[in-house]
Motif scaffolding. Structure first.
Motif, PDB file in Angstrom:
ATOM      1  N   SER A 162     -35.205  11.058 -25.479  1.00 20.77           N
ATOM      2  CA  SER A 162     -35.760  12.216 -24.776  1.00 20.77           C
ATOM      3  C   SER A 162     -35.133  12.407 -23.397  1.00 20.77           C
ATOM      4  N   SER A 163     -34.362  11.445 -22.951  1.00 25.47           N
ATOM      5  CA  SER A 163     -33.680  11.532 -21.653  1.00 25.47           C
ATOM      6  C   SER A 163     -32.295  10.921 -21.831  1.00 25.47           C
ATOM      7  N   ALA A 164     -31.448  11.658 -22.538  1.00 28.54           N
ATOM      8  CA  ALA A 164     -30.176  11.097 -22.989  1.00 28.54           C
ATOM      9  C   ALA A 164     -29.274  10.691 -21.831  1.00 28.54           C
ATOM     10  N   TYR A 165     -29.258  11.485 -20.764  1.00 29.42           N
ATOM     11  CA  TYR A 165     -28.354  11.161 -19.656  1.00 29.42           C
ATOM     12  C   TYR A 165     -28.762   9.849 -18.993  1.00 29.42           C
ATOM     13  N   GLU A 166     -30.049   9.716 -18.644  1.00 30.73           N
ATOM     14  CA  GLU A 166     -30.494   8.516 -17.944  1.00 30.73           C
ATOM     15  C   GLU A 166     -30.431   7.283 -18.836  1.00 30.73           C
ATOM     16  N   THR A 167     -30.711   7.443 -20.120  1.00 27.14           N
ATOM     17  CA  THR A 167     -30.594   6.306 -21.033  1.00 27.14           C
ATOM     18  C   THR A 167     -29.145   5.842 -21.107  1.00 27.14           C
ATOM     19  N   ALA A 168     -28.208   6.797 -21.190  1.00 28.19           N
ATOM     20  CA  ALA A 168     -26.787   6.435 -21.194  1.00 28.19           C
ATOM     21  C   ALA A 168     -26.395   5.765 -19.881  1.00 28.19           C
ATOM     22  N   LEU A 169     -26.918   6.278 -18.773  1.00 28.54           N
ATOM     23  CA  LEU A 169     -26.613   5.696 -17.469  1.00 28.54           C
ATOM     24  C   LEU A 169     -27.069   4.244 -17.416  1.00 28.54           C
ATOM     25  N   ASN A 170     -28.284   3.971 -17.869  1.00 27.89           N
ATOM     26  CA  ASN A 170     -28.785   2.598 -17.802  1.00 27.89           C
ATOM     27  C   ASN A 170     -28.009   1.678 -18.723  1.00 27.89           C
ATOM     28  N   ARG A 171     -27.561   2.198 -19.871  1.00 25.75           N
ATOM     29  CA  ARG A 171     -26.714   1.386 -20.760  1.00 25.75           C
ATOM     30  C   ARG A 171     -25.404   1.030 -20.062  1.00 25.75           C
ATOM     31  N   SER A 172     -24.853   1.960 -19.321  1.00 26.06           N
ATOM     32  CA  SER A 172     -23.639   1.678 -18.553  1.00 26.06           C
ATOM     33  C   SER A 172     -23.917   0.636 -17.470  1.00 26.06           C
ATOM     34  N   THR A 173     -25.089   0.726 -16.842  1.00 26.62           N
ATOM     35  CA  THR A 173     -25.445  -0.236 -15.800  1.00 26.62           C
ATOM     36  C   THR A 173     -25.558  -1.640 -16.365  1.00 26.62           C
ATOM     37  N   HIS A 174     -26.036  -1.774 -17.613  1.00 25.16           N
ATOM     38  CA  HIS A 174     -26.057  -3.096 -18.249  1.00 25.16           C
ATOM     39  C   HIS A 174     -24.684  -3.759 -18.125  1.00 25.16           C
ATOM     40  N   GLU A 175     -23.640  -3.002 -18.404  1.00 27.18           N
ATOM     41  CA  GLU A 175     -22.285  -3.564 -18.406  1.00 27.18           C
ATOM     42  C   GLU A 175     -21.765  -3.760 -16.984  1.00 27.18           C
ATOM     43  N   VAL A 176     -22.050  -2.826 -16.082  1.00 30.05           N
ATOM     44  CA  VAL A 176     -21.574  -2.928 -14.703  1.00 30.05           C
ATOM     45  C   VAL A 176     -22.203  -4.131 -14.007  1.00 30.05           C
TER      46      VAL A 176
ATOM     47  N   LEU B 186      -4.613  -3.895  -9.174  1.00 36.65           N
ATOM     48  CA  LEU B 186      -5.121  -5.233  -9.456  1.00 36.65           C
ATOM     49  C   LEU B 186      -6.247  -5.067 -10.471  1.00 36.65           C
ATOM     50  N   VAL B 187      -6.084  -5.686 -11.642  1.00 36.76           N
ATOM     51  CA  VAL B 187      -7.017  -5.476 -12.751  1.00 36.76           C
ATOM     52  C   VAL B 187      -7.726  -6.794 -13.061  1.00 36.76           C
ATOM     53  N   PHE B 188      -9.065  -6.745 -13.124  1.00 36.23           N
ATOM     54  CA  PHE B 188      -9.877  -7.913 -13.456  1.00 36.23           C
ATOM     55  C   PHE B 188     -10.424  -7.757 -14.868  1.00 36.23           C
ATOM     56  N   ASN B 189     -10.412  -8.866 -15.607  1.00 41.69           N
ATOM     57  CA  ASN B 189     -10.985  -8.933 -16.949  1.00 41.69           C
ATOM     58  C   ASN B 189     -12.164  -9.890 -16.900  1.00 41.69           C
ATOM     59  N   THR B 190     -13.380  -9.378 -17.066  1.00 43.48           N
ATOM     60  CA  THR B 190     -14.579 -10.209 -16.956  1.00 43.48           C
ATOM     61  C   THR B 190     -15.019 -10.796 -18.291  1.00 43.48           C
ATOM     62  N   LEU B 191     -14.203 -10.666 -19.326  1.00 43.05           N
ATOM     63  CA  LEU B 191     -14.483 -11.309 -20.602  1.00 43.05           C
ATOM     64  C   LEU B 191     -13.683 -12.607 -20.712  1.00 43.05           C
ATOM     65  N   PRO B 192     -14.185 -13.591 -21.476  1.00 41.93           N
ATOM     66  CA  PRO B 192     -13.521 -14.893 -21.555  1.00 41.93           C
ATOM     67  C   PRO B 192     -12.422 -14.953 -22.611  1.00 41.93           C
ATOM     68  N   ARG B 193     -11.732 -13.834 -22.815  1.00 41.69           N
ATOM     69  CA  ARG B 193     -10.570 -13.810 -23.715  1.00 41.69           C
ATOM     70  C   ARG B 193      -9.594 -12.763 -23.206  1.00 41.69           C
ATOM     71  N   GLU B 194      -8.318 -12.996 -23.518  1.00 41.97           N
ATOM     72  CA  GLU B 194      -7.274 -12.076 -23.053  1.00 41.97           C
ATOM     73  C   GLU B 194      -7.463 -10.694 -23.651  1.00 41.97           C
ATOM     74  N   ARG B 195      -7.159  -9.670 -22.867  1.00 38.44           N
ATOM     75  CA  ARG B 195      -7.282  -8.293 -23.343  1.00 38.44           C
ATOM     76  C   ARG B 195      -6.028  -7.506 -22.950  1.00 38.44           C
ATOM     77  N   THR B 196      -5.576  -6.679 -23.872  1.00 37.55           N
ATOM     78  CA  THR B 196      -4.512  -5.721 -23.596  1.00 37.55           C
ATOM     79  C   THR B 196      -5.104  -4.332 -23.766  1.00 37.55           C
TER      80      THR B 196
ATOM     81  N   PRO C  63     -15.859  -2.544 -19.170  1.00 37.77           N
ATOM     82  CA  PRO C  63     -14.655  -1.993 -18.535  1.00 37.77           C
ATOM     83  C   PRO C  63     -13.831  -3.069 -17.853  1.00 37.77           C
ATOM     84  N   LEU C  64     -12.511  -2.901 -17.890  1.00 32.07           N
ATOM     85  CA  LEU C  64     -11.685  -3.674 -16.972  1.00 32.07           C
ATOM     86  C   LEU C  64     -11.893  -3.099 -15.576  1.00 32.07           C
ATOM     87  N   ILE C  65     -11.927  -3.953 -14.578  1.00 30.79           N
ATOM     88  CA  ILE C  65     -12.173  -3.524 -13.206  1.00 30.79           C
ATOM     89  C   ILE C  65     -10.817  -3.277 -12.558  1.00 30.79           C
TER      90      ILE C  65
END
Length: 884
Positions: free
Chosen positions: A296-310, A426-436, A779-781
């Protein structure tokens, strides 16, 4: 089937953080209720034991807040009466939805540690009220922290409780946790249905329920446990002295059943002592019927899902700082407050009881403003944490070029915004495996606003006195696990595999993996072809074709009553209306089909006229060198208060008997097989991904913004007891306003609905699906304008010891006290996973801790005692504190 001799009454307030009072008012009241309950307990302490008043604090957060503010004497008062069994507190932070991540769920239990260690208050049981389910992970998490009993008091309005109901069972978690559980009556039952506490109505109302239960073979108990709230303020209501007087008078008259004030602990002891061996064991997710409201609040729900990752990325960077001997600027209680804001958006109360009937009222607007602000507040503080931590880590690796100066228009661009040709990304990868990965080059802002958000997250072409807009560019970069890499901002992307053609009637795009064909005439996707598998995956269904957006209305003057008819007088509080008169439309006209070429990307943009929107544009994109299809809808929603839905369809050319696997709260569940009876089958709330596969292969879909999916077709209001898909299809239920209270009456404005799809051979591998989902979601930072430091750590490297655990989800964060790191490992498979902790032992002291970061647990002791290789059981998780 047994005569009920005793009724245990758990008196409490139901914690809606809002609904019938403004959120801030409700939170303040809940602390006052603890004080008032203690007063009532003391005033009845000289009565017979059954008549002595007892109070249950349903959730922890308001209790912690109140007792901290009230001070030591009130804490001592609470401890004293808890020791006498007169007051108790349950373990859940709030009444939660399935929108939380695994880390949010863990952090939601941190107040338990505060109550135990800071205040000396014991916590042994948990409650979840109103909500129609609870994440399966809690069946493991709660026992792991010493909570051995859970009660649910489900509100079956627009939902269902498992059957038999009410009743007890042992709930087995994904990792084999075992939790005594009571599937109980609605929390209004005692005061509002049975009419306990009111002599005018009780003799008419209570016998019906007693007779019904005593005649029910599935209810063998001689004791009935009921929850009871205030007779009028049924949510967010105070203790009621009238109930205390009623119980005393009832028992004095010698009536039966005997009434007794109780707590969950008292009922737990009754169940455990008399019924533990007779109760069945249920295994599966308690999937929540009420999760549909999140759309019922698609924008804010999407925003909070993004915040989970950030926020997770920010905490990983904070751990890197501790590893380097520094402390994050924002830590401790501040971080916990950000988690709480994020969780308060994901909590079950969306807004006011007047949200549908009076959406423009001050009360409804204020409630929604506060609810939405939880998401915005968590997002902005998370971005600030991420920015501070990223800049601090970058400062150990490189030199940042000087900032410019605000240009009033009197300076040349080159003078106001100096650059340096040596600067790189300068790119940071916050996952514990290599990413391309292909990343977009952030716009040059020369240090301009905002300071609390990285350029890579800020929209382009908003100069605010800064440099002029530049066209987007992309680069491909390989970044080590838990590490960094420098790359020139003009490195570009090799995109020789990208091709596109436009003919009179169709447009085609392709990369090395896929080919996509779109019709000019009606905008339909005619083909999504997997070149390696030589297989077509795009299909059609009666409502539309692959990637179509479909708008739905209820073609009935009854409106929401055509979906669900509320009736508080019924046993279940209402009636589902099956086969409502839905009317569905895909795009009505096609305004344009265009091939778009960008660095490292080729896309088809399809602009359409779609009912329910002011504008709608679909982008289908293929990046260079990747096995992924981007499906992005850009919607400008027009408001509609009448009930509606918006779907995005993904019918698949696969067997109708395809198998599905869905990532629900971080656990890969099989619909039906891994669900409790009576939990919802009509839709599933995703953390990140869902998969459909037949014998030849399948499709993994990642929903970045919209968490709800329906499987096997559009299944709204099927109210299915079993999962029986009609076809191979994944349907994103992106928007709806079906609720009659609480959730928003309508939504409008721009919103993105982004999906990432890949194909695979054979059956779904949940580990591969999770890794694909992480690659698309985490996201890669990307920081720009850094000059690699001469003689420092090189052009790439690791910032933490790397744990080789491809079959586990591995995360790091600062420990709560800021003096160490916390390493969490969650096994994603059904077999043991070996963890080699020797790299961490060379780096620091490794100690096993509980999920609450507490004392070492007995079965996983200090690494020195058990060796360097640790076996993590199937679907289980382990936490270690690592002190440099």
């Amino acid at each position: 089937m047994s005569q009920i001799k005793r009724i245990l009454i758990a008196n409490h307030t139901h914690h809606d953080i809002g609904f019938n009072d403004y959120q801030g008012v409700a939170a303040r009241q809940h602390g006052e209720f603890v004080r008032d309950a203690l007063d009532l307990i003391e005033s009845t302490a000289d009565r017979a034991p059954a008549d002595q008043y007892r109070w249950v604090c349903e959730v922890t957060a308001p209790v912690v807040r109140y007792l901290r503010e009230a001070g030591a004497s009130e804490q001592e008062r609470f401890r004293y009466w808890q020791s006498r069994g007169a007051i108790d507190v349950a373990a859940m932070q709030y009444n939660l939805t399935p929108l939380l991540t695994p880390e949010q769920m863990r952090r939601s239990l941190y107040p338990v540690r505060v109550l135990r260690e800071e205040m000396g208050i014991s916590v042994e049981t948990a409650m979840q009220d109103d909500v129609n389910g609870i994440s399966w992970m809690f069946a493991d998490l709660l026992p792991s922290i010493g909570v051995d009993f859970l009660t649910l008091a489900i509100n079956q309005s627009r939902g269902r409780a498992p059957r038999p109901f009410p009743g007890g069972f042992w709930w087995e978690g994904p990792a084999g946790g075992r939790l005594l559980t009571w599937n109980g009556f609605h929390y209004l039952f005692g005061r509002s249905q049975a009419k306990l506490g009111d002599w005018r109505f009780v003799d008419e109302s209570l016998p019906y329920y007693l007779d019904t239960l005593e005649a029910d073979e599935s209810f063998p108990y001689d004791t009935l446990y009921v929850e009871s709230t205030h007779p009028m303020r049924v949510d967010n209501g105070p203790p009621d002295a009238r109930m205390a007087q009623f119980v005393q008078e009832w028992n004095a008259q010698g009536r039966t059943p005997v009434l007794e004030f109780a707590t969950p602990r008292i009922f737990r002891d009754y169940l455990r002592e008399g019924w533990a061996d007779a109760l069945p064991t249920w295994r599966g997710d308690w999937t929540d019927w009420w999760a549909d409201g999140a759309a019922s609040s698609a924008y804010e729900t999407a925003l909070n899902r993004s915040t989970h990752e950030v926020l997770a990325a920010a905490e990983t960077l904070g751990a890197w700082l501790i590893a380097g001997g520094r402390s994050p600027d924002l830590a401790g209680e501040f971080v916990e407050s950000v988690y709480e804001s994020m969780t308060l958006y994901d909590e079950h109360t969306w807004g006011g009881f007047s949200s549908i009937d009076a959406p423009e009222s001050l009360f409804s607007r204020a409630q929604w403003n506060k609810k939405a602000n939880f998401a915005y507040d968590a997002a902005m503080h998370s971005h600030d944490m991420l920015t501070r931590n990223a800049r601090a880590v970058a400062g150990t690796l490189a030199d940042r070029i000087p900032e410019g100066r605000f240009n009033l228009g009197d300076l040349d661009t080159e003078a106001a915004y100096p650059s340096d040709e040596r600067a790189e990304l300068l790119v940071f990868n916050t996952l514990p495996r290599e990413r391309t990965v292909i990343v977009e080059v952030p716009e040059f802002r020369s240090g301009g606003a905002p300071a609390g958000m990285l350029e890579s997250f800020f929209p382009r072409d908003v100069p605010w006195g800064g440099p002029p807009h530049t066209e987007p560019a992309r680069v491909r970069v390989t970044v080590p696990a838990w590490g960094y890499a420098f790359v020139p901002d003009d490195a570009g992307v090799a995109d020789a595999d990208l091709h596109g053609s436009a003919e009179a009637d169709v447009s085609t795009i392709e990369n090395a993996a896929y080919r996509v064909v779109v019709s000019h005439a009606d905008g339909r996707v005619l083909s999504w072809y997997d070149k390696a598998a030589e297989r077509e995956y795009a299909d059609a269904m009666p409502e539309g074709s692959f990637a179509d957006a479909v708008h739905e209305i209820v073609d009935s003057p009854a409106g929401r009553d055509a979906l669900y008819l509320q009736d508080f007088g019924s046993w279940d509080f209402g009636y589902w209306q099956t086969d409502p008169p839905f009317e569905r439309r895909r795009a009505e006209t096609v305004q344009g089909v265009e091939i778009v070429r960008e660095p490292g990307l080729i896309a088809i943009d399809v602009t359409v006229t779609l009912r329910g929107t002011r504008s709608a544009r679909l982008r289908l994109a293929l990046p260079a060198g990747e096995r992924v299809l981007h499906v992005d809808w850009h919607i400008d929603k027009s408001p509609l208060v009448a009930p509606e839905s918006l779907y995005v369809l993904f019918p698949l050319r696969m067997s109708a008997e395809s198998d599905y696997l869905a990532d629900v709260n971080g656990v890969a569940i099989r619909p039906d097989v891994d669900q409790l009876p009576g939990s919802v089958r009509d839709f599933f709330p995703l953390r990140r991904w869902v998969d459909a596969a037949d014998e030849e292969g399948g499709v993994t879909l990642v929903a970045l913004d919209a968490p709800l999916v329906q499987l096997g077709g559009i299944t709204t209001n099927r109210i299915a007891d079993e999962f029986v898909p009609e076809r191979a299809a994944i349907v994103s239920w992106a928007m709806n306003n079906h609720w009659m209270v609480n959730f928003k009456a309508s939504q409008e404005g721009p919103v993105k609905l982004r999906y990432r799809l890949t194909t695979h051979a054979g059956a779904c591998d949940p580990v591969a699906a999770e890794q694909f989902a992480q690659d698309q979601s985490v996201p890669l930072i990307v920081l720009r304008d850094y000059i690699p430091g001469a003689g420092r750590q090189g052009r790439e490297g690791h910032l933490l010891p790397v744990v080789e655990a491809p079959q586990a989800e591995v995360t790091v964060k600062p420990a709560s006290d800021g003096a160490a790191l916390l390493l969490r490992v969650r096994n994603l498979t059904g077999h043991e996973v070996a963890m080699d902790l020797s790299p961490w032992r060379r780096w620091g002291t490794v100690t096993a801790v509980t999920v609450l970061e507490g004392r070492p647990v007995s079965d996983v002791d200090d690494v020195e005692d058990i060796g360097e290789i640790v076996e993590v059981p199937p679907h289980a998780e382990r936490s270690w504190r690592i002190a440099p």
